[in-house]
Write a protein that holds these residues in place. Structure first.
Motif, PDB file in Angstrom:
ATOM      1  N   SER A 115       1.090  -1.116   0.648  1.00  0.00           N
ATOM      2  CA  SER A 115       0.009  -0.289   0.139  1.00  0.00           C
ATOM      3  C   SER A 115       0.760   0.959  -0.307  1.00  0.00           C
ATOM      4  CB  SER A 115      -0.799   0.190   1.556  1.00  0.00           C
ATOM      5  OG  SER A 115       0.211   0.201   2.776  1.00  0.00           O
ATOM      6  N   PHE A 116       0.344   2.701  -0.824  1.00  0.00           N
ATOM      7  CA  PHE A 116       1.105   4.015  -0.017  1.00  0.00           C
ATOM      8  C   PHE A 116       1.609   4.099   1.320  1.00  0.00           C
ATOM      9  CE2 PHE A 116       1.146   7.856  -0.031  1.00  0.00           C
ATOM     10  CZ  PHE A 116       1.250   8.837  -1.373  1.00  0.00           C
ATOM     11  N   ASP A 117       0.822   3.801   2.430  1.00  0.00           N
ATOM     12  CA  ASP A 117       1.960   3.716   3.210  1.00  0.00           C
ATOM     13  C   ASP A 117       2.281   3.064   3.921  1.00  0.00           C
ATOM     14  OD1 ASP A 117      -0.179   5.918   4.214  1.00  0.00           O
ATOM     15  OD2 ASP A 117      -1.799   4.411   5.348  1.00  0.00           O
TER      16      ASP A 117
ATOM     17  N   VAL B 152       3.297  15.445  -6.484  1.00  0.00           N
ATOM     18  CA  VAL B 152       4.292  14.983  -6.728  1.00  0.00           C
ATOM     19  C   VAL B 152       4.734  13.738  -4.844  1.00  0.00           C
ATOM     20  CG1 VAL B 152       6.278  16.313  -4.960  1.00  0.00           C
ATOM     21  CG2 VAL B 152       4.621  17.862  -6.322  1.00  0.00           C
ATOM     22  N   LEU B 153       4.450  13.590  -3.825  1.00  0.00           N
ATOM     23  CA  LEU B 153       4.025  12.945  -2.965  1.00  0.00           C
ATOM     24  C   LEU B 153       3.792  11.221  -3.584  1.00  0.00           C
ATOM     25  CD1 LEU B 153       4.329  11.845  -0.790  1.00  0.00           C
ATOM     26  CD2 LEU B 153       2.311  12.132   0.352  1.00  0.00           C
ATOM     27  N   SER B 154       2.897  10.917  -4.660  1.00  0.00           N
ATOM     28  CA  SER B 154       3.010  10.408  -5.491  1.00  0.00           C
ATOM     29  C   SER B 154       4.195   9.634  -5.969  1.00  0.00           C
ATOM     30  CB  SER B 154       1.917  10.308  -6.043  1.00  0.00           C
ATOM     31  OG  SER B 154       0.450  10.268  -5.063  1.00  0.00           O
ATOM     32  N   GLU B 155       4.796  10.604  -6.160  1.00  0.00           N
ATOM     33  CA  GLU B 155       5.970  10.786  -7.867  1.00  0.00           C
ATOM     34  C   GLU B 155       6.878  10.007  -6.920  1.00  0.00           C
ATOM     35  OE1 GLU B 155       6.277  14.626  -9.879  1.00  0.00           O
ATOM     36  OE2 GLU B 155       5.086  14.036 -10.696  1.00  0.00           O
ATOM     37  N   ILE B 156       7.231  10.567  -5.367  1.00  0.00           N
ATOM     38  CA  ILE B 156       8.202   9.939  -4.264  1.00  0.00           C
ATOM     39  C   ILE B 156       8.154   8.894  -3.791  1.00  0.00           C
ATOM     40  CG2 ILE B 156       8.754  10.153  -2.544  1.00  0.00           C
ATOM     41  CD1 ILE B 156       8.440  13.724  -2.851  1.00  0.00           C
ATOM     42  N   VAL B 157       6.786   8.348  -3.905  1.00  0.00           N
ATOM     43  CA  VAL B 157       6.515   6.917  -2.830  1.00  0.00           C
ATOM     44  C   VAL B 157       6.978   6.180  -3.973  1.00  0.00           C
ATOM     45  CG1 VAL B 157       4.913   5.606  -2.266  1.00  0.00           C
ATOM     46  CG2 VAL B 157       4.918   8.553  -0.549  1.00  0.00           C
TER      47      VAL B 157
ATOM     48  N   LYS C  71      -3.805  19.478  -3.599  1.00  0.00           N
ATOM     49  CA  LYS C  71      -4.133  18.532  -4.680  1.00  0.00           C
ATOM     50  C   LYS C  71      -2.453  18.162  -6.107  1.00  0.00           C
ATOM     51  CE  LYS C  71      -5.833  16.802 -10.006  1.00  0.00           C
ATOM     52  NZ  LYS C  71      -7.086  16.719 -10.327  1.00  0.00           N
ATOM     53  N   ALA C  72      -1.765  19.163  -6.119  1.00  0.00           N
ATOM     54  CA  ALA C  72      -0.481  19.554  -6.517  1.00  0.00           C
ATOM     55  C   ALA C  72       0.504  18.633  -5.310  1.00  0.00           C
ATOM     56  CB  ALA C  72      -0.642  20.785  -7.058  1.00  0.00           C
ATOM     57  N   GLU C  73       0.661  18.799  -4.423  1.00  0.00           N
ATOM     58  CA  GLU C  73       1.186  17.822  -3.401  1.00  0.00           C
ATOM     59  C   GLU C  73       1.376  17.147  -3.480  1.00  0.00           C
ATOM     60  OE1 GLU C  73       1.566  21.235   0.438  1.00  0.00           O
ATOM     61  OE2 GLU C  73      -0.553  20.620   0.031  1.00  0.00           O
ATOM     62  N   MET C  74      -0.092  16.420  -3.386  1.00  0.00           N
ATOM     63  CA  MET C  74      -0.447  14.882  -2.907  1.00  0.00           C
ATOM     64  C   MET C  74       0.552  13.864  -4.665  1.00  0.00           C
ATOM     65  SD  MET C  74      -1.483  13.526  -0.716  1.00  0.00           S
ATOM     66  CE  MET C  74      -1.533  11.717  -1.473  1.00  0.00           C
TER      67      MET C  74
ATOM     68  N   LEU D 278       7.000  16.869   2.275  1.00  0.00           N
ATOM     69  CA  LEU D 278       5.759  16.426   1.943  1.00  0.00           C
ATOM     70  C   LEU D 278       5.231  15.019   2.895  1.00  0.00           C
ATOM     71  CD1 LEU D 278       5.471  17.896  -1.874  1.00  0.00           C
ATOM     72  CD2 LEU D 278       4.442  18.238   0.354  1.00  0.00           C
ATOM     73  N   VAL D 279       6.224  13.976   2.868  1.00  0.00           N
ATOM     74  CA  VAL D 279       6.054  12.958   3.934  1.00  0.00           C
ATOM     75  C   VAL D 279       5.346  13.590   5.425  1.00  0.00           C
ATOM     76  CG1 VAL D 279       6.683  10.449   4.471  1.00  0.00           C
ATOM     77  CG2 VAL D 279       6.969  11.537   1.862  1.00  0.00           C
ATOM     78  N   GLN D 280       6.625  13.906   6.066  1.00  0.00           N
ATOM     79  CA  GLN D 280       6.083  14.558   7.027  1.00  0.00           C
ATOM     80  C   GLN D 280       4.070  14.952   7.171  1.00  0.00           C
ATOM     81  OE1 GLN D 280       9.222  16.689   9.219  1.00  0.00           O
ATOM     82  NE2 GLN D 280      10.973  15.226   7.568  1.00  0.00           N
ATOM     83  N   LYS D 281       4.601  15.883   5.864  1.00  0.00           N
ATOM     84  CA  LYS D 281       2.716  16.601   6.012  1.00  0.00           C
ATOM     85  C   LYS D 281       1.690  15.558   6.327  1.00  0.00           C
ATOM     86  CE  LYS D 281       0.595  20.020   4.056  1.00  0.00           C
ATOM     87  NZ  LYS D 281       0.315  21.387   3.176  1.00  0.00           N
ATOM     88  N   TYR D 282       1.868  14.831   5.646  1.00  0.00           N
ATOM     89  CA  TYR D 282       1.294  13.583   5.232  1.00  0.00           C
ATOM     90  C   TYR D 282       1.374  12.705   6.456  1.00  0.00           C
ATOM     91  CZ  TYR D 282      -0.790   8.852   2.960  1.00  0.00           C
ATOM     92  OH  TYR D 282      -1.655   8.038   3.034  1.00  0.00           O
ATOM     93  N   GLN D 283       1.818  12.294   7.111  1.00  0.00           N
ATOM     94  CA  GLN D 283       2.402  11.382   8.390  1.00  0.00           C
ATOM     95  C   GLN D 283       1.351  12.382   9.119  1.00  0.00           C
ATOM     96  OE1 GLN D 283       2.885   8.414   6.716  1.00  0.00           O
ATOM     97  NE2 GLN D 283       4.416   8.693   8.646  1.00  0.00           N
TER      98      GLN D 283
END
Length: 322
Positions: A87-89, A121-126, A116-119, A104-109
């Motif tokens: 999973s993503f998490d 970028v985060l998806s690309e990182i993951v 939407k733009a942040e998500m 961005l990961v810290q913010k998501y956590q």
């Protein structure tokens, strides 16, 4: 000119590889220094523990390993398929065991509202992390760099610990795989560091015969890893011997566990001219020495994770209650 790792490793050709790293100038930086008499044997445990913890986080199976005084061997199987089911998490938590996440990961956590733009970028990182968690290069970087840093810190020095890049060799057939595994497990015998495979230290065959992995000790030996996230993942067992071909795909090694023990024991009795050690012919065959019950052995190897992971948590909780 050296060949890039990306060109040396091809999953489409074979998922199995023999990896070897040697200490700089072949010095005994994981044994006893002949010049100073200083003992660094404990570093062999560092390496063994880190191999097992990294295999738990990565989608890489460990078929065999042997940690010697001035080098180590690992036979690995790269298996990127499980990463597609993570999973993503799950991917984030595995990566955060090894690194501090970006903002961005810290913010998501923290569960904060994200644009939407942040998500995106985060998806690309993951997605990038997902690929790296099935990469031998990333695995070896996490292994060798950290061990080198720990050793240099211990001796209050700087400089190289490992002799250049690690070496990787593709194992294209079942015969090549078994040959490499037996070679690795017999390293202490050939170097006269042990008389029998079950009497060797810091080897996969010793761990298969009598599992002694200690999660708490491994965490102490790997202070860079985040215990908060790491505790969520059961320690991965060594790659299993599956025997005959199964319908629906082959996840483990196409060989029987008792057959492999016999193979290693028989091979170890053959005296090689270029090596000093061999298993004495006066010693009983390994299956007799270990008094192995095939049914019990099979059950233990198949249920390794449940047996030893639950045992760890029971002991830890018992101490907390006390």
């Amino acid at each position: 000119m050296t060949t890039p790792r990306a060109q040396q490793i091809s999953i489409s050709d074979t998922p199995y590889y023999h990896i070897m790293s040697r200490c700089v100038r072949r010095t005994f930086l994981c044994g006893t220094d002949d010049r100073t008499g200083q003992c660094f044997e404990h570093r062999r445990q560092w390496i063994e523990d880190r191999i097992r913890l990294l295999a738990t986080l990565f989608s890489i199976d460990i078929c065999s390993y042997a940690v010697m005084s001035n080098h180590y061997h690992i036979v690995v199987k790269i298996d990127p398929e499980p990463t597609k089911r993570w999973s993503f998490d799950d991917v984030i938590q595995r990566w955060l065991c090894l690194h501090k996440g970006p903002f961005l990961v810290q913010k998501y956590q923290k569960g904060e509202l994200m644009e939407k733009a942040e998500m995106k970028v985060l998806s690309e990182i993951v997605d990038d992390w997902r690929l790296r968690l099935a990469s031998i290069s990333e695995f070896m970087q996490q292994l060798n760099q950290v061990i080198a840093r720990q050793a240099n810190t211990e001796e209050s020095c700087t400089g190289r610990f490992w002799e250049g890049r690690y070496k990787s060799q593709p194992l294209l057939t079942e015969e090549a795989l078994l040959t490499a595994m037996a070679y690795v497990d017999l390293n202490p015998i050939r170097a006269q560091m042990a008389k029998t495979p079950e009497g060797s230290k810091h080897t996969s065959i010793k761990e298969r015969i009598k599992p002694t992995f200690n999660r708490e000790r491994a965490l102490v030996n790997n202070p860079d890893l985040n215990p908060y996230y790491l505790q969520r993942f059961p320690i991965k067992a060594l790659a299993v011997f599956e025997g005959n071909i199964k319908q629906g795909g082959q996840d483990g090694i196409l060989f029987g566990h008792n057959d492999y023990l016999t193979l290693v024991d028989t091979t170890g009795r053959i005296q090689r001219q270029d090596k000093r050690g061999a298993i004495p012919n006066t010693i009983l065959p390994i299956l007799q020495r270990l008094a192995i019950d095939p049914d019990e052995w099979l059950e233990n190897t198949e249920k390794f994770e449940a047996i030893f992971y639950s045992r760890f948590y029971y002991q830890r909780n018992e101490r907390n209650i006390a």
